[in-house]
Each structure stands twice: as structure tokens, then as C-alpha cells.
Design a protein around this motif. Structure first.
Motif: not given
Length: 348
Positions: A261-264, A288-289, A310-311
């Protein structure tokens, strides 16, 4: 350990519910809460999940960073569940609030008593800019930051500042990859330069407004028979603001598979994680960021991650079609909320 991920359809924003089950124990996590108007959507999606697990509130609420499309609905969510929330992971917004207050003062002074030079010179860059728009976007999350922190204090909810290496008590499968304390502090130092902060945020808005619609961009790619990964690599990367760069990067391992989980987070954020690049290899599921922006992705980082799935939580503001295009070309199964117009549930 079983995992279920629900990415809510909040357009260009993030609101994600994660359900984990192991040894008949359940853990409910909420990551971000979209825009201010998305709070009820989050609550409506959470309530049946909580009821089925016999809980009154999420065990963990994580605020990836302080942009309005991630924290806008969070205050109302916290108000709804109150002290029943287990704990909240977020970084202290002290410097951000201070910088935003100074930025507000500078912009208000400029609007009240416009200097002879235009605001572009004042901010140190060139381009068309409406001062009211600048103020709106620079300070869009200012009130949300203050209100959210105040609400957490009101209900005396346990808050934790998460940094690389930290994991959740009794759930070591839930751990933080980034930011490291060193990277976080380096970003904070840059935020203290208030004119630079204003310029960064307004440049971001200007660049987004001038971007070619992703559908038109895709058409050109197809007309030229362009490799989407080559196209992604060729695109000039705009600066990713420090607010985005310090997004919390969360890893969950379920049955030996990595969920990220990557946020921005930016490319610099990924490069700064501990034990890079090995710590980012072989991701099973990737959030995906930055809603699919090409500024936060590259063929090289996808080659390291090699996600199976990837979502993308994206609308028409950030999503660049070469990002899902490149992932697809590398064999990843990709979905976007923009395409489906609905929540994305994993596994599917």
C-alpha cells in the motif's frame, strides 16, 4: 492468513478497507478516507465488515499523508466510531500546519495588497496562475489536518507515528517499509521553505491542468504503436511534493505473498526504503501510487516489484494511461476504479 481488500471508488483519492483473518482472529484496517464527501461511503462500507467480525470500529486507521483526497473524510469517520477505534497511524502535522499558516499569510497579504510584480515572480516561477486557486490548492488540507488531529485528541484515541521497521502488535505481518526517519526528516526540512512549498503545490496544479487527457494520450500511443513502458520512461517527471513523498508505505504479508500500500509515494520514496531494492521485490498485489500518475512510476520500479496484480484508485486528474499500460505489458493484471466505476475487491 486470509486477506480481503476493498478499494472504494472515490475517484482521485484513496479509501481502502483491509480485512485480515488468522487463527480465528480478525483485524480490520482503514487506510485513508477519500475526500470530505466520501466519509459516509467509508462508513457504509465499513459497517457490515465490522458487524460480521463482531467489532464496533476499525482496529487500525492509517493516514498515509495529509492531502485532502486522502484525509478529507477521515474526521467524520473518526467522529462516527470515536474511542472504539483501536489506534491510528499518522505522522504529526506540526511543520505542515506551521508552513500552511505562513503560506496563508503570504497569499492573503498578496491578495489584499497586490505588489507591482505578478504572483509568478513572487512565487519564483512562470505560468498562468489565479491567486485564489493557488491559495485553495496550497491550503486544501490545512483545515482537515487541524480538525483531524483535534478529533483524535478529543476521543483520546491512541496515535502512533509509523516509520520503517515498525509492525503492528500481534500482527507482525503488517509492517512499515517507509518512510525511514532519515528520509522523513530530509523532506520536513524542505517543507520549512514556505515560498518553495507554495511554488511546489501551485506548479503541481498548473502541470495537472495542462496535461493532455489520458484518453487522448493513449490514442496517440496506439497510433504510433508505442511501447507503453518506453512511453512511460520517456515522460518528463514533475517534482513530487514532499507531502506526497513521506506517504506511509505499508506492507502486509499473507501466506508468503506481499501486498503493498503506497499512498502517493514517489520513486524517491521507494529508493529510500530500507534494503532497497530487495525489500520491494516480487509484490503480489500493488496499490499503484498516486492514482496512476506517471510521476510516481517507472518501468524500472515495476521490474523490481513485478506485481501479479495491481489496482489503481484513480479518476481523470492524475491517471496516465501509460502506467497501467506498462504494467499490463509486463504481465500484471490491472484494474482501475475509473474503468470499473465501482469498488475494487481483491481477491477476485
Amino acid at each position: 492468513m486470509d486477506i480481503k481488500i476493498t478499494m472504494l471508488n472515490v475517484g482521485d483519492g484513496d479509501a481502502i478497507i483491509v480485512q485480515l483473518t488468522k487463527n480465528k482472529q480478525q483485524l480490520i484496517i482503514l487506510i485513508d478516507a477519500g475526500h470530505p464527501g466520501d466519509a459516509q461511503l467509508c462508513i457504509d462500507a465499513l459497517n457490515p465488515v465490522l458487524k460480521s467480525s463482531g467489532k464496533n470500529a476499525p482496529d487500525l486507521v492509517m493516514v498515509s499523508h495529509y492531502d485532502a483526497d486522502h484525509i478529507g473524510g477521515m474526521k467524520a469517520v473518526v467522529e462516527h466510531y470515536g474511542a472504539a477505534i483501536g489506534q491510528v497511524w499518522l505522522h504529526k502535522p506540526g511543520i505542515l500546519i506551521k508552513a500552511a499558516e505562513q503560506a496563508a499569510g503570504l497569499l492573503l497579504e498578496h491578495l489584499a495588497d497586490p505588489p507591482k510584480e505578478n504572483i509568478q515572480d513572487f512565487l519564483g516561477f512562470h505560468g498562468d496562475l489565479n491567486p485564489n486557486e493557488a491559495r485553495q490548492f496550497v491550503l486544501e488540507s490545512y483545515n482537515q489536518m487541524k480538525d483531524l488531529v483535534g478529533t483524535l485528541d478529543k476521543y483520546q484515541i491512541k496515535t502512533v507515528e509509523p516509520f520503517a521497521g515498525q509492525s503492528l502488535a500481534n500482527w507482525p505481518e503488517v509492517s512499515v517499509l517507509g518512510p525511514t526517519p532519515a528520509f522523513y526528516q530530509a523532506c520536513l526540512k524542505k517543507m520549512k521553505d514556505v515560498p518553495n512549498l507554495i511554488a511546489q503545490e501551485t506548479l503541481l496544479v498548473l502541470n495537472e491542468s495542462k496535461q493532455e487527457p489520458f484518453i487522448g494520450k493513449l490514442s496517440k500511443m496506439l497510433e504510433k504503436d508505442t511501447d507503453p513502458c518506453g512511453y512511460l520512461k520517456s515522460q518528463k517527471k514533475d517534482h513530487v511534493t514532499e507531502v506526497n513523498q513521506i506517504s506511509i508505505i505499508l506492507q502486509i504479508i499473507a501466506d508468503g505473498k506481499k501486498y503493498l500500500f503506497t499512498g502517493d509515494a514517489s520513486l524517491e520514496s521507494f529508493q529510500a526504503v530500507s534494503q532497497y531494492p530487495d525489500s520491494l521485490r516480487n509484490i503480489y498485489w500493488l496499490k499503484v501510487p498516486h492514482h496512476g500518475s506517471h510521476n510516481n512510476s517507472s518501468p524500472e520500479i515495476f521490474d523490481i516489484m513485478k506485481p501479479v496484480y495491481a489496482d489503481i484508485s484513480g479518476g481523470d486528474r492524475y491517471l496516465d494511461e501509460e502506467v497501467p499500460g506498462c504494467l499490463t505489458a509486463k504481465g500484471t493484471k490491472v484494474r482501475t476504479t475509473l474503468d470499473t466505476k465501482t469498488n475494487l475487491i481483491f481477491p477476485y
